[in-house]
Design an enzyme around this catalytic site. Sequence first.
Site, mmCIF file in Angstrom:
data_model
loop_
_atom_site.group_PDB
_atom_site.id
_atom_site.type_symbol
_atom_site.label_atom_id
_atom_site.label_comp_id
_atom_site.label_asym_id
_atom_site.label_seq_id
_atom_site.Cartn_x
_atom_site.Cartn_y
_atom_site.Cartn_z
ATOM 1 N N ASP A 223 -2.889 32.795 -2.477
ATOM 2 C CA ASP A 223 -3.443 34.105 -2.850
ATOM 3 C C ASP A 223 -4.858 34.244 -2.300
ATOM 4 O OD1 ASP A 223 -3.496 36.577 -3.964
ATOM 5 O OD2 ASP A 223 -3.439 35.925 -6.051
ATOM 6 N N HIS A 363 5.408 43.185 -2.919
ATOM 7 C CA HIS A 363 4.097 43.335 -3.560
ATOM 8 C C HIS A 363 2.983 43.638 -2.563
ATOM 9 C CE1 HIS A 363 0.681 42.782 -6.131
ATOM 10 N NE2 HIS A 363 0.294 41.670 -5.530
HETATM 11 C C1 HEM Z 1 -0.111 38.163 -11.815
HETATM 12 C C2 HEM Z 1 -0.256 39.187 -11.024
HETATM 13 C C3 HEM Z 1 -0.380 39.086 -9.538
HETATM 14 C C4 HEM Z 1 0.058 38.117 -8.681
HETATM 15 C C5 HEM Z 1 0.847 36.863 -9.013
HETATM 16 C C6 HEM Z 1 -0.347 38.499 -7.350
HETATM 17 C C7 HEM Z 1 -0.108 37.749 -6.212
HETATM 18 C C8 HEM Z 1 -0.486 38.115 -4.944
HETATM 19 C C9 HEM Z 1 -0.271 37.329 -3.772
HETATM 20 C C10 HEM Z 1 0.380 35.956 -3.728
HETATM 21 C C11 HEM Z 1 -0.742 38.021 -2.718
HETATM 22 C C12 HEM Z 1 -0.669 37.594 -1.243
HETATM 23 C C13 HEM Z 1 -1.907 36.914 -0.803
HETATM 24 C C14 HEM Z 1 -2.895 37.828 -0.171
HETATM 25 O O1 HEM Z 1 -2.500 38.676 0.639
HETATM 26 O O2 HEM Z 1 -4.081 37.716 -0.475
HETATM 27 C C15 HEM Z 1 -1.286 39.255 -3.227
HETATM 28 C C16 HEM Z 1 -1.884 40.233 -2.466
HETATM 29 C C17 HEM Z 1 -2.394 41.403 -2.974
HETATM 30 N N1 HEM Z 1 -2.368 41.819 -4.271
HETATM 31 FE FE1 HEM Z 1 -1.626 40.802 -5.833
HETATM 32 N N2 HEM Z 1 -1.010 39.693 -7.424
HETATM 33 C C18 HEM Z 1 -1.061 40.077 -8.735
HETATM 34 C C19 HEM Z 1 -1.665 41.212 -9.236
HETATM 35 C C20 HEM Z 1 -2.164 42.228 -8.484
HETATM 36 C C21 HEM Z 1 -2.662 43.477 -9.006
HETATM 37 C C22 HEM Z 1 -2.710 43.869 -10.482
HETATM 38 C C23 HEM Z 1 -3.067 44.216 -7.936
HETATM 39 C C24 HEM Z 1 -3.648 45.611 -7.928
HETATM 40 C C25 HEM Z 1 -3.214 46.588 -8.708
HETATM 41 C C26 HEM Z 1 -2.849 43.424 -6.746
HETATM 42 C C27 HEM Z 1 -3.176 43.801 -5.476
HETATM 43 C C28 HEM Z 1 -2.993 43.033 -4.356
HETATM 44 C C29 HEM Z 1 -3.459 43.418 -3.035
HETATM 45 C C30 HEM Z 1 -4.240 44.673 -2.670
HETATM 46 C C31 HEM Z 1 -3.066 42.401 -2.171
HETATM 47 C C32 HEM Z 1 -3.334 42.327 -0.676
HETATM 48 C C33 HEM Z 1 -2.231 42.977 0.098
HETATM 49 C C34 HEM Z 1 -2.536 42.957 1.582
HETATM 50 O O3 HEM Z 1 -3.681 43.168 1.942
HETATM 51 O O4 HEM Z 1 -1.622 42.743 2.375
HETATM 52 N N3 HEM Z 1 -2.288 42.227 -7.119
HETATM 53 N N4 HEM Z 1 -1.113 39.289 -4.577
#
Ligand code: HEM
Length: 500
Positions: A223, A363
Site C-alpha cells: 500500500d 479498488h
Molecule cells: C481498509 C481499507 C482500505 C484498504 C485495505 C486499501 C488498500 C489499498 C491498496 C492496497 C492500494 C494499492 C496501493 C497503492 O496504489 O498505493 C490502494 C490504493 C488507493 N486507495 Fe485504498 N484502501 C483502503 C481504503 C481506502 C479509502 C477509504 C480510500 C478513499 C476513499 C482509498 C483510496 C485509495 C486511492 C486513491 C488509492 C490509489 C489509487 C491509484 O492511484 O491508483 N483507499 N488502497
Amino acid sequence: MKLNFILTLASLSVITGLVSATSVDLKLKRETSLLIDPAGLPTLPTVNAAKAAASAANINLDDIQGDILIGMLKNMELFFFFGIANATDFKAKLKSDILPLVTSTTQLLDNSTQPITALNIAFSQTGLLALNVTDSMSDVPFAGGQAVDPNLGDPGTTNWVPEFVGTNIHGVILLASDTLDNINSQLASLKSALGDSVTEIYSLQGAARPDNEKGHEHFGFLDGISNPAVVGFRTPLPGQAVVPTGEILVGETGDRITGRPSWAKDGSFLVFRQLKQLVPEFNKFLTDNPIQQPGLTPQNGSDLLGARMMGRWKSGAPVFLAPLADEPELGRDTSRNNDFNYADPTTGLVNTTDQTKCPFSAHIRKTRPRADLGLPENSTSNHHIIRAGIPYGPEVSTEEASSNTTATERGLAFVAYQSSIGNGFQFLQKLWADKTNFVHGNVGFDPIIGANKGASRVVNGLDPTDPTRSITLVTDFVVSRGGEYFFSPSLSAIANTLSV
Ligand code: HEM
C-alpha cells in the site's frame, strides 16, 4: 516541562549523538529513519531536491506539518484524540509545549533532522470553536463533523467506536516513531505537560506489519505506491499523478475553494477513519470463489480474484500490466509499478467494454480512474488525496485463520489529506467507490471499500472469463468504525492564530 528530551532505553539505540546539550535542552539526533522504506514505494525526495521544488513553487516546507506530503511510511504511529477542557491553559501549552515539537516536512525528510518521535496536531471544527477560532473554513463536511456525514455508505453509527459519535473530539495528536517505547515516553511527557487542559478521549495505536509484510495492509497488498506527486514537493515517477499544490494544501495554486481565512494557508484537511478489516473472512471468500480459467490452480484463481478486486497483486504489481499472475519484480520496481493508465499504450484509448486486464470496479480504478475519466490528472475536475494511514491491530492468529473468523480487531487507521474534503475523500467514497454507475456503465461497488449502508453489494467485471457475471458480496470486508474530520494547520498558524 519540556517534552522532547525524554530518553528511553529503546530510543538510545537510535541516537548517535547530542547536537547540543544544556541542562534543560538536549537535541537528540537519529541515525536510522523513523520511516519505513519498503521496495515498491516511491522513495522520498532528498531535502535539497524537495527544497528546490518548493522554492520553484514558492512554498515553505518548514511551515507545513510533516505528515501531509510524506504519505504512508510510518513505522509506528499513535493517534491521540482529545478534548479541550480549558482553552486558555491549552492555548498556552500549545505554544510553549506542543509547537516546539511539531515536526515539519523538511525535518522529516532527513534522518539527521528527524526527532526521536515526530508529532503533528490537527483540530476538528468543534476544536477550532473551543479555541475561539470562528472563521468559516468553507468546507461543509468539516463543519458538520464525520458522525453526521450521510455520504459515506455507513449504516449510521451502529458499528462506530462510541467515542467518535458526537462532537467531543476537539483534536488529534499524531505521534510517529520506530519504537513503542519512544511513542509512549513522548505521550507520557505530553500528558504531564498538558495536565488538565485536555481530556483524553480515545487512542489508536498503529504499526507497520512485520518483516516481509512491511508496507502491506492487512489483506496483504502493498500500500502507498500511488500517492500523487504534489507540485512543490517531488518530481513524479512514471505514471504518478502530478497534482497542483493547492489540491492538497489550502490557499496554494490549484486550491478550488475560495474564502478561507488567511491563516489556513498551507494547512490541509485530515480525514481520519478507523477501518476494520475482516481478513480471515476475506480470505475465505477468495478461497470459496476462485476464478476458474484453464491453467489456473484453485489457489491461483483465488489470488487472481483478490488481485482483481484490488487492481493490484499483493506484491503491488498492477493487474492491468500483469493480468494473469503476480509479477513480484514488477511490484518492486517503482519505475514500472505505477506506469499505466488503463488506456491502450499504442492507441491511447481506453477500451470501455473490455475488463479482462482490470475490472472497472477494482479498488484502485474506482479511486483513481486515470484515463477512464478522459481528463488530465491535474484537471480541476479530477480528485486526489494523499493517503497517510497505517495498519492497526495484530496479525491473524492460527485460530482465526482456521475458523475463518476475526476474533481481534485489525484494520487500517486511514488518513487522507486534501484541501477540500468534499472534493477529496468524501468525493472518492461517495461518488466513485459507492456509486454503482461509474464511468463505463453499471460496474457495481468498489469491492474493497464500497459501502451500501450494511446491505449486500453487487460487483461486476471481477471474472475475466465472463464479463457479464455479477458477484454479490454479502459481507463488508472493510467495516467503518467511524472517525472525524480535522484541519492540520501550518506551524505559523499554530503560533500566530491558534495559540493566541
Ligand atoms: C481498509 C481499507 C482500505 C484498504 C485495505 C486499501 C488498500 C489499498 C491498496 C492496497 C492500494 C494499492 C496501493 C497503492 O496504489 O498505493 C490502494 C490504493 C488507493 N486507495 Fe485504498 N484502501 C483502503 C481504503 C481506502 C479509502 C477509504 C480510500 C478513499 C476513499 C482509498 C483510496 C485509495 C486511492 C486513491 C488509492 C490509489 C489509487 C491509484 O492511484 O491508483 N483507499 N488502497
